[in-house]
Design an enzyme around this catalytic site. Structure first.
Site, short mmCIF file in Angstrom:
data_model
loop_
_atom_site.label_atom_id
_atom_site.label_comp_id
_atom_site.label_asym_id
_atom_site.label_seq_id
_atom_site.Cartn_x
_atom_site.Cartn_y
_atom_site.Cartn_z
N GLY A 222 42.68 40.02 41.22
CA GLY A 222 42.75 38.70 41.85
C GLY A 222 43.40 38.80 43.22
O GLY A 222 43.29 39.83 43.89
N SER A 223 44.10 37.76 43.59
CA SER A 223 44.67 37.71 44.94
C SER A 223 45.92 38.58 45.05
O SER A 223 46.63 38.80 44.06
CB SER A 223 45.02 36.27 45.30
OG SER A 223 46.07 35.82 44.47
N GLU A 244 44.20 45.20 41.07
CA GLU A 244 43.09 45.32 42.01
C GLU A 244 43.05 44.01 42.78
O GLU A 244 42.72 42.98 42.23
CB GLU A 244 41.79 45.59 41.25
CG GLU A 244 40.79 46.33 42.08
CD GLU A 244 39.75 45.40 42.66
OE1 GLU A 244 40.07 44.75 43.67
OE2 GLU A 244 38.66 45.32 42.10
N CYS A 278 35.80 41.78 46.13
CA CYS A 278 36.91 42.43 46.82
C CYS A 278 36.39 43.57 47.67
O CYS A 278 37.03 43.98 48.64
CB CYS A 278 37.92 42.94 45.81
SG CYS A 278 37.15 43.93 44.53
P1 NDP Z 1 44.42 34.42 41.61
O1 NDP Z 1 44.87 35.79 41.93
O2 NDP Z 1 45.39 33.33 41.81
O3 NDP Z 1 43.94 34.36 40.09
C1 NDP Z 1 43.41 35.47 39.36
C2 NDP Z 1 43.72 35.31 37.88
O4 NDP Z 1 45.13 35.26 37.67
C3 NDP Z 1 43.18 34.04 37.26
O5 NDP Z 1 42.76 34.29 35.93
C4 NDP Z 1 44.39 33.13 37.32
O6 NDP Z 1 44.28 32.07 36.41
C5 NDP Z 1 45.49 34.08 36.94
N1 NDP Z 1 46.82 33.66 37.35
C6 NDP Z 1 47.20 32.74 38.28
N2 NDP Z 1 48.55 32.70 38.39
C7 NDP Z 1 49.05 33.62 37.52
C8 NDP Z 1 50.35 34.08 37.19
N3 NDP Z 1 51.44 33.59 37.77
N4 NDP Z 1 50.48 35.06 36.26
C9 NDP Z 1 49.40 35.60 35.68
N5 NDP Z 1 48.12 35.21 35.95
C10 NDP Z 1 47.95 34.24 36.86
O7 NDP Z 1 43.10 34.20 42.41
P2 NDP Z 1 42.33 32.86 42.74
O8 NDP Z 1 41.34 32.67 41.67
O9 NDP Z 1 43.28 31.74 43.02
O10 NDP Z 1 41.62 33.29 44.10
C11 NDP Z 1 42.42 33.36 45.27
C12 NDP Z 1 41.97 34.48 46.15
O11 NDP Z 1 42.01 35.72 45.46
C13 NDP Z 1 40.56 34.36 46.63
O12 NDP Z 1 40.52 33.51 47.72
C14 NDP Z 1 40.21 35.78 46.97
O13 NDP Z 1 40.64 36.04 48.29
C15 NDP Z 1 41.04 36.60 46.00
N6 NDP Z 1 40.25 37.14 44.88
C16 NDP Z 1 40.17 38.50 44.75
C17 NDP Z 1 39.41 39.05 43.75
C18 NDP Z 1 39.28 40.51 43.58
O14 NDP Z 1 38.28 40.98 43.04
N7 NDP Z 1 40.26 41.30 43.97
C19 NDP Z 1 38.65 38.22 42.81
C20 NDP Z 1 38.85 36.81 43.01
C21 NDP Z 1 39.63 36.32 44.01
P3 NDP Z 1 43.64 30.70 36.98
O15 NDP Z 1 42.26 31.02 37.48
O16 NDP Z 1 43.62 29.86 35.81
O17 NDP Z 1 44.57 30.24 38.08
#
Ligand code: NDP
Length: 507
Positions: A222-223, A244, A278
């Protein structure tokens, strides 16, 4: 009701609506797992895990073979689920299915080799006569937290090596795309996987946080912002994690490149999965001598790209914007670029009603004062910048807080490899982009703020294990000469031996 509205009419059954981003229609509802429910799932997984570990990697491989067949038998159902909740082109969903089918084969077959005991030699005179080896144990319960851009591979895909190593898995998919993960729970049941070895808990960030609070290892995609929070909490609990995170992947077009190949790689690398990867190509640097030809051809190709809702193979090239807030980020990057002197050659607009789309957008006259060149855009956009030479391109490619993937297009392989070695990125492709993700043998991980650890490669499965180092004294004496009570003559002999072997005279 849209999917982000939470139905709290009944406190015991808080639900989140899931919508199809290409129509806005609600296609499902998920419950929000509380911290207690997550802890219960982890406890069940912990009880199921030893039995799963005991059957060994070969038996797990056979279970995977059954799951692979389930995938083949249900491929359209899986593809439809991914397309419906994510809004991507059907072809992009096919890639996710291909990934998982081949991942079952790869990890099923390679796990015994990659996890086997390894003999170790030591030169130290202090352990003479001992045989030594390392062995691996599963970590226990792996918590996987997945994003919304790839509902299958960035979440369930990571479960495959974790399970192959003998762990139980609890997966928390993104609240935006949870339905395909739930389909995988059904797959596990129908394929006869032992109960609770693979579970899905649904919910938003708090549910993910509860998983980080209870699992024995966390795999997070994620982010960078949330990745830091996950790593900080894992640090407090002293559990390992693998992250990642974001990327701002650069593609460099060298003067000797086939322009046609460079255009195709740039186009596909930027627009595959609607640019919501990503590993998307997020910026291009082109050597001045081929810049005009490259941009002219890329512009023509951008105008041919089909945008819209997927209704089957061949219906669209670029699908919907999955994550509502991402549209604002893409718009902000384009507005900022235009204010600072960039030009939009194609696209540039959001399209809504029905659904949520962003036009494939080609930007030129860009530089590093602009967000589109320095911050992760995560949409179907591609800024292209002219550079004097390859050295300038490398310097600009490395001018980033991210270091996930970078690509070079050129015919002179020796030059391309030399330049590749100067790139500050965990993954490098030459004459390709994004291919590393599909190569299970290659570790895929980011440098700088793009992450910690890697998926794939030996590290991609070994990270899910605890390493045990074993030293065996096969011919033990009653007492070794170095033991207490100390013998000064023995230690004098040791010092003389040290001098003889490592001292000046032997240099
Ligand atoms: P996040 O990193 O916020 O979320 C990824 C996952 O983590 C989701 O399942 C989310 O749940 C969960 N999450 C959120 N907060 C927490 C926490 N404190 N502890 C544990 N898990 C948590 O990404 P976003 O979906 O908000 O996207 C934001 C940005 O991330 C995008 O704009 C993009 O730039 C980037 N991104 C990168 C990716 C990659 O492949 N590396 C993939 C997707 C996004 P929930 O969705 O319910 O908030």
């Amino acid at each position: 009701m849209t999917r982000t509205e939470i139905d709290t009419t009944d406190d015991r059954h808080t639900q989140i609506a899931v919508d199809d981003p290409s129509t806005g229609a609600v296609i499902g509802r998920i419950s929000v797992a509380s911290a207690e429910q997550v802890a219960d799932a982890v406890a069940r997984a912990r009880r199921a895990q030893p039995g799963w570990a005991d059957i060994g990697p070969r038996a797990r491989g056979q279970m995977f073979a059954r799951s692979r067949q389930w995938f083949i038998d249900h491929q359209q159902e899986i593809i439809d689920s991914i397309v419906a909740e994510n809004g991507k082109a059907e072809e992009d969903a096919v890639i996710e299915v291909v990934y998982c089918v081949t991942a079952f084969s790869y990890w099923g077959k390679q796990a015994p080799r990659l996890l086997a005991e390894t003999k170790v030699r030591s030169l130290s005179p202090l352990v003479i006569g001992r045989s030594m080896y390392t062995r691996r144990e599963p970590i226990g319960v792996v918590g996987i937290i997945g994003p919304w851009n790839n509902p299958l591979i960035n979440s369930f895909g990571d479960a495959i090596p974790a399970l192959a190593a003998g762990n139980a898995v609890v997966l928390k998919p993104s609240e935006y795309t949870p339905l395909t993960a739930l389909l995988m729970e059904r797959m596990a049941k129908e394929c006869g996987w032992p109960k609770n070895v693979f579970q899905v808990v649904t919910g938003a960030g708090a549910t993910g946080q509860a998983l980080v609070d209870t699992a024995d290892f966390v795999m997070f995609t994620g982010s960078t912002r949330t990745g830091r929070a996950v790593a900080a909490r894992a640090g407090e609990r002293l559990i390992p994690c693998s992250l990642e995170l974001g990327g701002k992947d650069a593609l460099i077009v060298l003067s000797d490149a086939s322009v046609e190949r460079a255009v195709n790689v740039a186009l596909h690398g930027a627009l595959f999965n609607g640019g919501q990867m990503c590993t998307s190509v997020e910026r291009v640097y082109v050597e001045a001598s081929v810049y005009d030809k490259f941009v002219t051809r890329l512009h023509e190709r951008f105008n041919e790209v089909k945008l819209g809702k997927s209704t089957g193979l061949g219906s669209t090239d670029v699908g919907a914007m999955t994550f509502p807030p991402q549209v604002a980020t893409v718009e902000e990057h384009i507005e900022d670029a235009l204010e600072r002197g960039a030009r939009v050659l194609a696209g540039g607009h959001t399209l809504t009603s029905p659904g949520r789309f962003f036009e494939p957008t080609l930007l030129v006259d860009v530089d590093h004062s602009m967000k589109c060149m320095t911050e992760e855009t995560f949409g179907p956009t591609l800024p292209v910048m002219k550079v004097d030479n390859a050295e300038e391109a490398i310097e600009l490619a490395n001018d980033s807080r991210y270091g996930l993937q970078a690509s070079i297009i050129g015919k002179n392989m020796a030059r391309a490899r030399r330049l590749a070695a100067q790139l500050e990125a965990g993954c490098v492709t030459i004459n390709d982009a994004q291919t590393n993700y599909m190569a299970f043998g290659l570790p895929m991980g980011g440098w700088k703020e793009s992450g910690l650890g890697a998926r794939h490669g030996a590290e991609g499965i070994r990270k899910y294990t605890k390493l045990q180092a074993v030293s065996v004294n096969r011919f033990p004496m009653n007492r070794d000469p170095h033991m207490i009570p100390y013998s000064p003559s023995f230690y004098r002999l040791v010092l003389r031996g040290l001098k003889a072997v490592y001292g000046k005279a032997r240099r």
